[in-house]
Design an enzyme around this catalytic site. Structure first.
Site, mmCIF file in Angstrom:
data_model
loop_
_atom_site.group_PDB
_atom_site.id
_atom_site.type_symbol
_atom_site.label_atom_id
_atom_site.label_comp_id
_atom_site.label_asym_id
_atom_site.label_seq_id
_atom_site.Cartn_x
_atom_site.Cartn_y
_atom_site.Cartn_z
ATOM 1 N N ARG A 84 35.261 46.945 21.928
ATOM 2 C CA ARG A 84 34.240 47.991 22.014
ATOM 3 C C ARG A 84 34.790 49.224 22.717
ATOM 4 O O ARG A 84 34.460 50.353 22.362
ATOM 5 C CB ARG A 84 33.004 47.429 22.727
ATOM 6 C CG ARG A 84 31.792 48.327 22.574
ATOM 7 C CD ARG A 84 30.529 47.608 22.993
ATOM 8 N NE ARG A 84 30.566 47.211 24.390
ATOM 9 C CZ ARG A 84 29.706 46.353 24.949
ATOM 10 N NH1 ARG A 84 28.751 45.801 24.232
ATOM 11 N NH2 ARG A 84 29.797 46.043 26.224
ATOM 12 N N LYS A 186 29.870 53.166 24.411
ATOM 13 C CA LYS A 186 29.397 53.091 25.791
ATOM 14 C C LYS A 186 29.898 54.355 26.496
ATOM 15 O O LYS A 186 30.725 54.332 27.408
ATOM 16 C CB LYS A 186 29.876 51.805 26.479
ATOM 17 C CG LYS A 186 28.668 50.937 26.938
ATOM 18 C CD LYS A 186 29.116 49.581 27.435
ATOM 19 C CE LYS A 186 28.147 49.014 28.458
ATOM 20 N NZ LYS A 186 26.845 48.585 27.920
ATOM 21 N N GLU A 222 16.306 50.087 21.265
ATOM 22 C CA GLU A 222 16.692 49.164 22.329
ATOM 23 C C GLU A 222 16.114 49.617 23.657
ATOM 24 O O GLU A 222 15.498 50.664 23.764
ATOM 25 C CB GLU A 222 18.216 48.987 22.396
ATOM 26 C CG GLU A 222 19.007 50.247 22.584
ATOM 27 C CD GLU A 222 20.515 49.976 22.621
ATOM 28 O OE1 GLU A 222 20.931 49.032 23.298
ATOM 29 O OE2 GLU A 222 21.258 50.731 21.974
HETATM 30 C C1 LIG Z 1 25.886 47.666 27.616
HETATM 31 C C2 LIG Z 1 24.672 47.875 26.799
HETATM 32 C C3 LIG Z 1 23.999 46.826 26.140
HETATM 33 C C4 LIG Z 1 24.361 45.395 26.338
HETATM 34 O O1 LIG Z 1 25.648 45.084 25.937
HETATM 35 P P1 LIG Z 1 26.334 43.736 26.455
HETATM 36 O O2 LIG Z 1 27.673 43.782 25.831
HETATM 37 O O3 LIG Z 1 25.498 42.617 25.996
HETATM 38 O O4 LIG Z 1 26.379 43.836 27.945
HETATM 39 C C5 LIG Z 1 22.937 47.142 25.314
HETATM 40 N N1 LIG Z 1 22.515 48.409 25.160
HETATM 41 C C6 LIG Z 1 23.122 49.449 25.776
HETATM 42 C C7 LIG Z 1 22.610 50.809 25.552
HETATM 43 C C8 LIG Z 1 24.205 49.199 26.628
HETATM 44 O O5 LIG Z 1 24.785 50.211 27.257
#
Ligand SMILES: *Cc1c(COP(=O)(O)O)cnc(C)c1O
Length: 341
Positions: A84, A186, A222
């Site tokens: 990622r 991210k 989300e």
């Molecule tokens: C980090 C994150 C998640 C969750 O990701 P994981 O890999 O399960 O920790 C979900 N949504 C957003 C916006 C995030 O930044």
């Protein structure tokens, strides 16, 4: 005296706690990685013209190390986080950290700070890999040089004294991410933009914001930093990845567990507001929150309670199975665990 020796493991929350060392690796001004390694934990100095400070050229990851039932330290699917970060780097025009280098850096940092990994059952060591533009820029363009760093900090269980279902505020006033934007990376800027909606929600008694799709605002997207699932009549739905949703490692793991262990019908599809407010159970997933039930959601001014504002049976099972795999209390039939020797 060891810096970890006066930690009260039972009172750990989800807060920053300085540890012994961090990993740091820099590029030269052509963006090529130079040798990296552990440095003492501490502040980092940076140019006021750094790309990250001026134009937000930065991305992060979040993962956890556990002390397992087999009394060893484990990582959970670190290749997913490495991958990622490659995607985030590409989107923000930063040099790629090779997967093997990413995992090596995480492993070195965790091992050197092994005494900060909470005892079995008392939480975990949160791992924060970071990648940012270090070199100076004045006009908007990619920075000439970059830094990759990994720091760790011990965290307690997300729920102290039991699971607390979330109260969510659905908003039409703000979107988290746009189609074709940076929602699936991210990217640090995504989280700065989420602070104001979150502040407003918290001021009115909510735990988190539930975001809708920016172009179709009857569809769920989300929660601030967690993915969302709804269960109805034995069908488990989660919004499909379409570019604006962050592809969570926990989301992917829950999909596998639900399909392959619980034999549920799991669908990555459109999930509507109606699906949520009529759901038998709903929950969100993320490294920090693990699997957290949604107890109530407010749409406009109407509050809807879900699963009697408690925790649904499937939600509890999914969290139990996931954490049992992570803590090596259960066979890891998926091959997700990497043990550090
Ligand atoms: C980090 C994150 C998640 C969750 O990701 P994981 O890999 O399960 O920790 C979900 N949504 C957003 C916006 C995030 O930044």
């Amino acid at each position: 005296m060891d810096p970890s020796s006066n930690i009260d493991w039972d009172s750990l929350g989800f807060d920053y706690y300085p540890t012994r060392s961090l990993y740091r690796m820099d590029t030269n001004t052509s963006g090529e990685w130079q040798d990296g390694g552990l440095v003492p934990f501490g502040d980092i100095s940076i140019s006021p013209a750094a790309g990250v400070l001026n134009y937000g050229q930065g991305a992060f990851e979040g993962m956890k190390a556990f002390r397992s039932a087999k009394d060893r330290i484990t990582l959970f699917r670190p290749d997913m986080n490495a991958n990622r970060m490659l995607q985030s780097a590409k989107r923000l025009v930063m040099p790629k950290v090779p997967t093997s280098k990413f995992i090596e850096a995480v492993t070195m940092t965790v091992k050197d700070n092994a005494d900060f990994v909470p005892p079995y059952g008392k939480g975990s060591l949160y791992i924060r890999p970071l990648l940012w533009g270090t070199g100076p820029v004045l006009g908007v363009r990619p920075a000439p040089s970059y830094t990759f760093a990994v720091f760790v900090t011990p965290v307690g269980p997300y729920f102290k004294g039991g699971v607390k279902p979330l109260k969510l505020k659905m908003t039409r006033n703000f979107h988290r991410a746009a189609p074709h934007g940076t929602g699936n990376a991210k990217a640090i800027g995504n989280y700065a933009a989420s602070l104001y909606p979150l502040k407003l929600a918290k001021e009115t008694g909510f735990d988190e914001v539930l975001y809708l799709h920016a172009a179709q605002d009857d569809l769920l997207e989300e929660v601030g930093s967690a993915n969302v699932f709804v269960l109805k009549g034995g069908i488990l739905k989660t919004p499909k990845l379409g570019g604006s949703i962050l592809p969570g490692v926990t989301r992917d793991s829950v999909i596998h567990i639900a399909r392959e262990i619980l034999h549920l019908d799991v669908r990555e599809t459109d999930v509507s507001i109606d699906d949520l407010i009529t759901a038998d159970e709903a929950f969100c997933t993320g490294t920090a929150v693990v699997v957290t039930p949604i107890g109530e959601v407010t749409v406009e001014d109407d509050a809807y309670s879900i699963a009697g504002q408690g925790e649904g049976e499937v939600t509890g099972k999914l969290r139990g199975l996931l954490t049992a795999i992570q803590k090596e209390e259960r066979d890891d039939s998926f091959g997700w665990i990497t043990a550090l020797d």
